[in-house]
Design a protein around this motif. Structure first.
Motif, PDB file in Angstrom:
ATOM      1  N   ARG A   1      90.289   1.132 -11.390  1.00  0.00           N
ATOM      2  CA  ARG A   1      90.597   0.286 -10.234  1.00  0.00           C
ATOM      3  C   ARG A   1      90.171   0.870  -8.896  1.00  0.00           C
ATOM      4  O   ARG A   1      90.122   0.159  -7.898  1.00  0.00           O
ATOM      5  N   GLY A   2      89.897   2.157  -8.882  1.00  0.00           N
ATOM      6  CA  GLY A   2      89.561   2.780  -7.615  1.00  0.00           C
ATOM      7  C   GLY A   2      90.762   3.474  -7.003  1.00  0.00           C
ATOM      8  O   GLY A   2      91.856   3.531  -7.586  1.00  0.00           O
ATOM      9  N   ASP A   3      90.591   3.994  -5.786  1.00  0.00           N
ATOM     10  CA  ASP A   3      91.657   4.775  -5.143  1.00  0.00           C
ATOM     11  C   ASP A   3      92.887   3.954  -4.803  1.00  0.00           C
ATOM     12  O   ASP A   3      93.969   4.517  -4.542  1.00  0.00           O
ATOM     13  N   GLU A   4      92.765   2.604  -4.783  1.00  0.00           N
ATOM     14  CA  GLU A   4      93.951   1.800  -4.459  1.00  0.00           C
ATOM     15  C   GLU A   4      94.976   1.815  -5.595  1.00  0.00           C
ATOM     16  O   GLU A   4      96.106   1.341  -5.418  1.00  0.00           O
ATOM     17  N   PHE A   5      94.606   2.352  -6.755  1.00  0.00           N
ATOM     18  CA  PHE A   5      95.555   2.475  -7.865  1.00  0.00           C
ATOM     19  C   PHE A   5      96.489   3.651  -7.554  1.00  0.00           C
ATOM     20  O   PHE A   5      96.130   4.809  -7.690  1.00  0.00           O
TER      21      PHE A   5
END
Length: 478
Positions: free
Chosen positions: A225-229
């Motif tokens: 999901r990327g760093d927003e996870f």
């Protein structure tokens, strides 16, 4: 006179060979006692006995092997008594022999024809008998069917009921078979999915602890999901699978979630996509971790390179450049060895070389001078190198030393199995050890033994000095 009759000696032999082939009734290449007996009786009648046949055969059988071959037959009729006969006698003899052989062949052929006719008659009789039996069987079956039809007509209600019951049973059996097949397919799919899940779980279990914790879930989520996870999302995701409430997901919980939960009911395409997503994310995380480890090792080597030789500083700079390029590009597969790892090993070797003993330092600084002495000098250099590699000073290199040397050069991935294979290449005696003569023989007879002076000197420089600080439990090398 004989020549005038047949034209030439060659014609005589050809004629005799033709007659012999007629007499050789079984095509064996020789005339035996049975053929001689048949021939005699064709000419003389039944009074021609087997004893007479043996005497007749003995006159022509000069080799004494009990048969007459073509050469004996030709010799008898060209060099013997018949060879001196006049034309009419010789021709009459040939005609007599040919005629007798032809009659025998005709009789045998007639016998074959008669046997064939007899066999055909027998087959025709059997077919006629079979036809009669079939007609009788058909009549019997027809009678039974007529009787059955009469019984069925007398009890139509019972017959209809029996048919209905049979149909119901057949339908029930078909349904049971379909259900059994569906269960079998379902079990096979479940077993296949469980095996896939176990493989995927091992990828997700990045520290090999047998469970997936919050940090592994966080790394996995960010890879997808990327760093927003966030860590909070990682906790919620872990909580869905952690049925035991111990804060980690073990293999049984992971398998249960993906076989009994919502994903367990998914079709093959959705399932395959999910497995591909998880495996790919785990592989990316593993590659990133491996890249980070290599970067850390390279950074440590860069710090150590401050006191190294100019050549080592250049190699470190090259390794740093390649590492930066690989980190900026796609992640290397776990099974591949990145190019900058090879350079890192070269830096480690060069670092050890700067701290090596004086005699090895001399080889580094003056490689060509140490090799110009010819084969004797190379052997001496190999003996010096062997003494450095013989860590325990036993006079031979064993599996533990080979393993220690390999791990120093290649890292912990250099296994005992690799050490055994490496040792086996040098151990020509098969005693499980490499002594000095085997070590020298390997390098002198390999392609390195034929290398030019400069290449040889570089190899001698690189081979031993990385290992001079190593120790075994039994002895420390100083």
């Amino acid at each position: 006179m004989l020549r005038s009759l047949v034209g030439s000696e060659m014609c005589i032999r050809d004629r005799l060979q033709d007659v012999f082939r007629l007499l050789d009734m079984d095509g064996s290449g020789s005339v035996g006692i049975q053929e001689m007996l048949l021939l005699g009786r064709a000419v003389r009648g039944d009074e021609f006995s087997e004893e007479k046949a043996k005497r007749r055969l003995g006159k022509l059988d000069t080799s004494g092997d009990g048969v007459i071959d073509m050469s004996e037959f030709v010799q008898f009729y060209t060099e013997g008594k018949m060879g001196m006969a006049d034309e009419h006698v010789w021709a009459a003899e040939m005609k007599l022999l040919s005629g007798a052989a032809a009659r025998i062949a005709a009789e045998q052929e007639a016998a074959k024809v008669a046997a064939a006719k007899e066999e055909a008659a027998r087959i025709a009789a059997e077919e006629e008998a079979a036809k009669i039996a079939a007609e009788q069987e058909a009549a019997r079956v027809a009678a039974e069917e007529e009787a059955a039809a009469k019984i069925a007509a007398d009890d139509e209600a019972a017959r209809v009921e029996a048919v209905r019951i049979a149909a119901e049973e057949a339908a029930a059996a078909k349904i049971a078979a379909e259900e059994e097949e569906a269960m079998r397919v379902q079990k096979a799919v479940r077993a296949k999915r469980e095996a896939e899940l176990q493989d995927v779980f091992r990828l997700l279990d990045m520290d090999g602890s047998g469970s997936v914790g919050i940090q592994e879930m966080l790394l996995l989520g960010r890879a997808v999901r990327g760093d927003e996870f966030s860590e909070e999302k990682a906790k919620r995701r872990l909580g869905k699978l952690d049925t035991s409430g111990d804060g980690v997901i073990d293999m049984s919980e992971f398998v249960q979630f993906y076989t009994e939960g919502k994903m367990g009911m998914a079709d093959e395409h959705v399932w395959a996509a999910e497995m591909k997503l998880l495996s790919g994310a785990a592989a990316r995380v593993a590659a990133e971790q491996e890249t980070a480890k290599m970067a850390a090792r390279l950074s440590a080597l860069e710090e150590e390179a401050a006191s190294m030789s100019p050549r080592a500083a250049v190699v470190v700079e090259q390794a740093s450049k390649i590492a930066a390029e690989e980190r900026a590009g796609c992640n290397p597969p776990a099974s591949a060895t990145p190019g900058w790892v090879v350079l890192e090993e070269e830096v480690a070797e060069d670092a050890a070389k700067t701290a090596s003993q004086g005699d090895v330092a001399r080889v580094v600084e003056q490689p060509e001078q140490s090799s110009n002495g010819g084969l004797g000098t190379r052997v001496a250099e190999l003996e010096e190198v062997f003494q450095l590699l013989d860590i325990d000073g036993s006079g031979s290199i064993g599996i533990q030393e080979m393993l220690l040397l390999g791990k120093e050069a290649k890292g912990d991935e250099f296994s005992e199995d690799k050490a055994k294979r490496r040792l086996g290449k040098l151990d020509t005696s098969g005693d499980g050890l490499v002594d000095m003569s085997e070590f020298v023989q390997f390098y002198m007879e390999s392609t390195m033994g034929k290398a030019k002076d400069r290449k040889w000197a570089v190899e001698m420089r690189m081979l031993p000095v990385s290992y001079t600080h190593l120790t075994l439990p039994t002895k420390r090398i100083v």
